[in-house]
Design a protein around this motif. Structure first.
Motif, short mmCIF file in Angstrom:
data_model
loop_
_atom_site.label_atom_id
_atom_site.label_comp_id
_atom_site.label_asym_id
_atom_site.label_seq_id
_atom_site.Cartn_x
_atom_site.Cartn_y
_atom_site.Cartn_z
N SER A 422 45.20 37.81 59.89
CA SER A 422 44.14 38.37 60.73
C SER A 422 43.03 39.03 59.91
N ALA A 423 43.17 39.07 58.59
CA ALA A 423 42.17 39.71 57.73
C ALA A 423 40.92 38.83 57.63
N LYS A 424 39.76 39.49 57.54
CA LYS A 424 38.48 38.76 57.44
C LYS A 424 38.22 38.37 55.99
N VAL A 425 38.09 37.08 55.74
CA VAL A 425 37.80 36.59 54.39
C VAL A 425 36.30 36.74 54.12
N LEU A 426 35.98 37.51 53.09
CA LEU A 426 34.57 37.74 52.73
C LEU A 426 34.05 36.69 51.76
N ALA A 427 34.89 36.34 50.80
CA ALA A 427 34.47 35.41 49.74
C ALA A 427 35.69 34.76 49.15
N LYS A 428 35.46 33.72 48.38
CA LYS A 428 36.56 33.03 47.71
C LYS A 428 36.18 32.77 46.27
N GLY A 429 37.08 33.12 45.38
CA GLY A 429 36.89 32.84 43.96
C GLY A 429 38.09 32.08 43.44
N LEU A 430 38.37 32.23 42.16
CA LEU A 430 39.50 31.53 41.56
C LEU A 430 40.73 32.45 41.53
N PRO A 431 41.92 31.91 41.80
CA PRO A 431 43.14 32.73 41.78
C PRO A 431 43.57 32.99 40.33
N ALA A 432 42.88 33.91 39.67
CA ALA A 432 43.02 34.09 38.22
C ALA A 432 44.33 34.76 37.81
N SER A 433 44.84 35.68 38.64
CA SER A 433 46.11 36.35 38.33
C SER A 433 46.74 36.77 39.65
N PRO A 434 47.93 36.25 39.96
CA PRO A 434 48.49 36.40 41.30
C PRO A 434 48.91 37.81 41.65
N GLY A 435 49.16 38.00 42.95
CA GLY A 435 49.57 39.30 43.46
C GLY A 435 48.59 39.77 44.52
N ALA A 436 48.85 40.97 45.05
CA ALA A 436 48.01 41.53 46.11
C ALA A 436 47.49 42.88 45.66
N ALA A 437 46.25 43.18 45.99
CA ALA A 437 45.69 44.49 45.66
C ALA A 437 44.72 44.90 46.75
N THR A 438 44.80 46.16 47.13
CA THR A 438 43.86 46.71 48.10
C THR A 438 43.35 48.04 47.55
N GLY A 439 42.06 48.29 47.67
CA GLY A 439 41.52 49.52 47.08
C GLY A 439 40.05 49.70 47.38
N GLN A 440 39.48 50.77 46.84
CA GLN A 440 38.07 51.11 47.05
C GLN A 440 37.24 50.58 45.89
N ILE A 441 36.07 50.07 46.21
CA ILE A 441 35.21 49.41 45.21
C ILE A 441 34.69 50.41 44.18
N VAL A 442 34.84 50.06 42.89
CA VAL A 442 34.11 50.73 41.81
C VAL A 442 33.44 49.64 40.97
N PHE A 451 38.93 56.80 42.51
CA PHE A 451 39.70 56.79 43.75
C PHE A 451 41.17 56.55 43.41
N PRO A 452 42.10 57.04 44.27
CA PRO A 452 43.53 56.82 44.00
C PRO A 452 43.88 55.33 43.88
N GLN A 453 43.21 54.49 44.70
CA GLN A 453 43.36 53.04 44.60
C GLN A 453 41.97 52.45 44.46
N SER A 454 41.73 51.72 43.38
CA SER A 454 40.39 51.17 43.18
C SER A 454 40.46 49.68 42.87
#
Length: 901
Positions: A422-442, A451-454
């Motif tokens: 259900s997440a909105k896809v903003l853009a697509k690039g190359l899957p350079a290193s797998p895994g999931a990350a969520t955080g605030q933009i720097v 930020f605690p998560q960036s």
């Protein structure tokens, strides 16, 4: 006989070989080895790592004098093999100068290409090649690299402007072009002229024209780069000793920028992200090596399969792909076949996944480097197990190929499948290193901790961004391919990375990124899927990863070879269960105080503390007894059949009382006393140095009723489980003893209480009674303590604190400076200090076993999950190490490696 400092290679011959990496560095040893096995390598020579140490001790002039005869002879050898002349105007030998430490440090040190060019030699190269554009492009690159690396024009901070980049951008803007390849010969000539003027302006000196002066400057600059900030940080991050030094590799240049029949690229014998046995890589036509990894041009895939996958990710049609982004397999099919044969030969020879750099010069293939490729944890495990299944390596080699700390990546969350749909896809690039990350933009690496998560968002990353990349949860770049700096470094760190997301427009000045017209500011949340290359808006829920398959087989292999058990530090049945699933064989530390902070329990413990009589304390403790007993039953059941070490109450009592006036009033009302009584009691518990105050066994010896209650809860819980047919194995641990009499007094209370319970219940259970060695005096008198104790557990957190005299809570004020200045090599609270604290551990173990040869010994500090510390514990002869649940697989692998080594 004088020491040999320079080793030559070329034309199938070499003075070095693969097993000389300590002396020649990884790159130099592999260049020599490739010559010996018939791989096409440009000729050159390696200056040893020992010279780097001499340079740091003796300085430039003395080292040049020591090297001069051997380097002149080595240059003459390259001249003879290439038919060129170093410093000649008409037929010049041009060389590259590169670093090469014994451990791979990609992009951390400096490189200079096209060395040997000047105003006369560039004309000679143009005439000889018949390609003036190539000659002047090479000269432009050389002046820029030499100016940055050797003459110090590289910007030091993000606010500084690179004079060369500024000049190039001005020229591009004036001409309305975007790419370097669009410059004309006249443009390139003008750029060289303006670059040299910039050098003169900033250094006060003319750009050096003598090839020998250029060479010595470049060699010394590579030695200097061993101690640059990013290399120092990378070494600390990867436990690479400062004293190793770097070798310097000087090679005849081969050129990928000589036109449409020339190219340069990077290739991997297997997929560095997934571990699949798929040859893959990227290349650029008419380019030099740094263009591929810098991300300034988006590279193309070497084979059709990879090219089609890339096109699918980017939304590029098959027709457009073939016309605009063809693979090397399609543009140069014969050379692709040759490259494919070389990669198979190299992997077969090294028996590991290889990361290669190659250049095609006017239709001829050259290999510039091979090394064991950086890989994600998932790829590391799969490649080791696949090579084992293929019969290329044995079980011991498979285990030794793995980096224990990298297993941590496999234990971290991935996106929840429902949430990500259900997440909105903003853009697509190359899957350079797998895994999931969520955080605030720097947008700047040095602000990654803002930020605690960036999420670090960059146009492209560079080696200067290393520390910020390490801090950030994930990395997003607008440019660059699967072999860009961001991709390679992120994979090495196990960090989620999406690279080459062309739809992302970054504005550093405004601190914004724009995607399809929508602006995202610093601090806004985004999420990255490093396995698909997707960038999502906002936070996306994550979940635990799957631990089956090859990971399980690795753990089975580890169990086959290990001689030392791994336990866990767990205070709840849930943590114990997680650790057991990871293969923990018991609990090495259960901290009973962690059970006192919930609900009614904290009220009862506060009531006990505030009581002024023994009877009052006992009444309060009787309220705690059923809670403690229930907790222990759950933990014993979760760890049935294995030992469970329970530490009696350890922290000072002031940690349990309320320090806020509102909470004190609340407690006063509950207990029916005035707030002044509560405040007076709280004040009386304050200590100048509570960590050295009334805590540990000192509490149990002054308030024996605490020890009695805890012992009763432990023994009754074990008996209750025995009645259910569950095998509970309690091990009662007395904390913080400094003298044997402290232990004896506690032991008397524990044994007396246990016997009383046995009598009441008409049943018995076996239990062990031991102590935590965490005060230096206890280690020094361990033979006296062992006469009374069944086991020792070294509490290396406090032992480190007391041995160094460092407060763990205050070390942040000086530790970073100590690490930076080399006063300490590691944080001693993360990596066990084997010289000092380790000596106490070894002495305590030996003294204890001199009295009781079968004394069980373990370790339960944070060091129990750190690989080098685990290996030390194996050498000392410990029975087990204990660590947090998610470190258990890491400790198990390290223990197996210790047994093999």
């Amino acid at each position: 006989m004088s020491k040999k400092r320079v080793y030559t290679f070329g034309n199938g011959k070499a003075e070095g070989k693969a097993d000389m990496r300590n002396l020649l560095g990884g790159k130099g040893a592999n260049l020599a080895e490739m010559n010996l096995i018939g791989v096409p390598v440009p000729p050159g020579f390696t200056i040893t790592t020992e010279v780097c140490t001499e340079y740091n001790q003796l300085g430039r002039d003395q080292v040049v004098a020591l090297l001069k005869p051997e380097v002149e002879a080595a240059i003459a050898n390259v001249e003879q093999l290439t038919g060129t002349k170093f410093g000649d105007a008409k037929n010049p030998l041009l060389v590259s100068v590169r670093s090469g430490a014994r451990a791979s440090m990609p992009g951390m040190m400096d490189t200079i290409l096209n060395l040997g060019l000047n105003d006369e030699a560039v004309e000679g190269i143009a005439a000889k090649s018949g390609n003036a554009w190539f000659a002047w492009d090479s000269y432009r690159r050389f002046v820029q690299m030499y100016g940055d690396v050797v003459l110090g024009l590289k910007p030091e901070t993000k606010e500084d402007i690179d004079p060369f980049e500024e000049i190039m951008e001005e020229r591009k803007h004036a001409k309305g072009i975007e790419l370097d390849t669009e410059f004309t010969v006249d443009d390139l000539k003008d750029l060289v002229k303006r670059f040299k003027a910039a050098v003169k302006k900033q250094t006060g000196k003319d750009f050096p024209t003598c090839a020998w002066e250029q060479l010595w400057g470049a060699v010394m600059a590579v030695f200097d780069s061993w101690t640059n900030p990013r290399a120092n940080y990378y070494r600390r991050l990867n436990n690479i000793p400062d004293e190793w030094g770097t070798a310097v590799n000087v090679q005849a240049m081969v050129f990928g920028n000589m036109g449409e029949t020339s190219a340069t690229g990077v290739a991997f014998t297997r997929d560095a992200a997934t571990g699949e046995d798929v040859f893959n890589g990227e290349y650029l036509i008419n380019a030099q090596g740094e263009d591929v990894v810098a991300g300034t041009r988006t590279p193309q895939n070497i084979n059709v399969v990879g090219s089609r996958i890339w096109a699918e990710f980017q939304g590029v049609s098959e027709e457009e792909r073939k016309s605009r982004y063809p693979s090397l397999e399609e543009t140069m099919p014969e050379l692709y076949k040759e490259l494919d044969a070389v990669q198979q030969k190299l992997e077969e020879h090294y028996k590991d996944m290889q990361d290669m750099e190659f250049t095609i010069q006017s239709g001829k293939l050259w290999i510039l480097q091979t090394r064991s490729g950086k890989r994600t944890a998932a790829a590391m495990v799969k490649i080791a197990m696949d090579l084992l299944r293929e019969g290329k390596i044995d079980e011991k080699t498979a285990l030794l190929r793995l980096e224990p700390n990298k297993l941590d990546e496999l234990l971290h969350p991935v996106f929840d499948s429902i949430a990500v749909r259900s997440a909105k896809v903003l853009a697509k690039g190359l899957p350079a290193s797998p895994g999931a990350a969520t955080g605030q933009i720097v947008f700047f690496a040095d602000e990654a901790a803002k930020f605690p998560q960036s999420i670090l968002v960059r146009i492209e990353t560079s080696p200067e961004d290393l520390e910020g990349m390490n801090i950030a949860r994930g990395i997003l770049t607008a440019r660059g391919g699967m072999t860009s700096h961001a991709a390679v470094v992120a994979r090495g760190m196990g960090k989620c990375c999406v690279s080459g997301a062309g739809g992302v427009k970054v504005d550093y000045r405004a601190r914004t990124m724009t995607i399809e017209g929508k602006v995202y500011k610093e601090g806004e949340w985004i999420s990255l899927n490093g396995s698909t290359g997707e960038v999502y808006e906002g936070e996306v829920l994550t979940r635990k990863p799957d631990m089956s398959g090859d990971f399980g087989l690795i753990m089975d292999l580890a169990a086959k070879f290990t001689k030392m058990d791994v336990r866990t530090n767990a205070d709840s049945p849930k943590d114990a269960q997680i650790a057991k699933e990871f293969g923990a064989k018991g609990i090495g530390l259960c901290r009973t105080e962690h059970m006192f902070f919930e609900g009614h329990r904290i009220k009862a413990i506060r009531e006990m503390i505030l009581a002024s009589t023994v009877d009052g304390r006992k009444r309060a403790l009787n309220k705690l007894l059923p809670y403690q007993r229930e907790d222990f039953e759950g933990i014993f059941e979760a760890m049935a059949g294995y030992g469970v070490t329970i530490r009696l109450l350890d922290p000072p009592l002031h940690e349990f009382v309320p320090h806020q006036l509102a909470t004190q009033r609340e407690l006063a009302e509950e207990m029916g006393v005035s707030v002044d009584v509560i405040k007076a009691k709280v004040d009386s518990l304050e200590e100048f140095n509570p960590m050295l105050g009334h805590r540990g066994c000192r509490l149990g010896n002054t308030f024996p009723e605490i020890t009695e209650m805890q012992t009763r809860a432990i023994i009754e819980a074990a008996l209750n489980l025995k009645a259910k047919g569950i095998d509970a194995r309690p091990e009662i641990m007395v904390p913080l003893i400094g003298t044997v009499k402290e232990f004896d007094m506690q032991a008397g209370i524990i044994r007396g209480t246990a016997n009383k319970v046995f009598e009441e219940r008409g049943d018995k259970i076996d239990y062990l009674l031991g102590t935590m060695i965490e005060i230096p005096r206890a280690a020094l008198t361990a033979d006296l303590v062992a006469a009374e104790a069944d086991f020792f557990s070294f509490g290396t957190n406090d032992l480190t604190q007391m041995t160094f005299g460092y407060s763990r809570d205050d070390i942040g004020t000086f530790l970073p400076i100590y690490l930076d200045k080399g006063i300490l090599k590691h944080d001693p609270f993360q990596v066990l200090d084997q010289e000092g604290v380790g000596q106490l551990v070894q002495m305590g173990t030996q003294k204890g076993r001199s009295v009781k040869p079968d004394l069980k010994v373990g370790i339960c500090g944070e060091h129990g999950g750190e690989p080098s510390s685990v290996k030390f514990c194996h050498r000392v002869g410990m029975n087990y190490v204990s660590c947090s649940p998610y470190r258990v697989p890491i400790a198990r692998l390290a223990a197996a490696q210790a047994a093999i080594e």
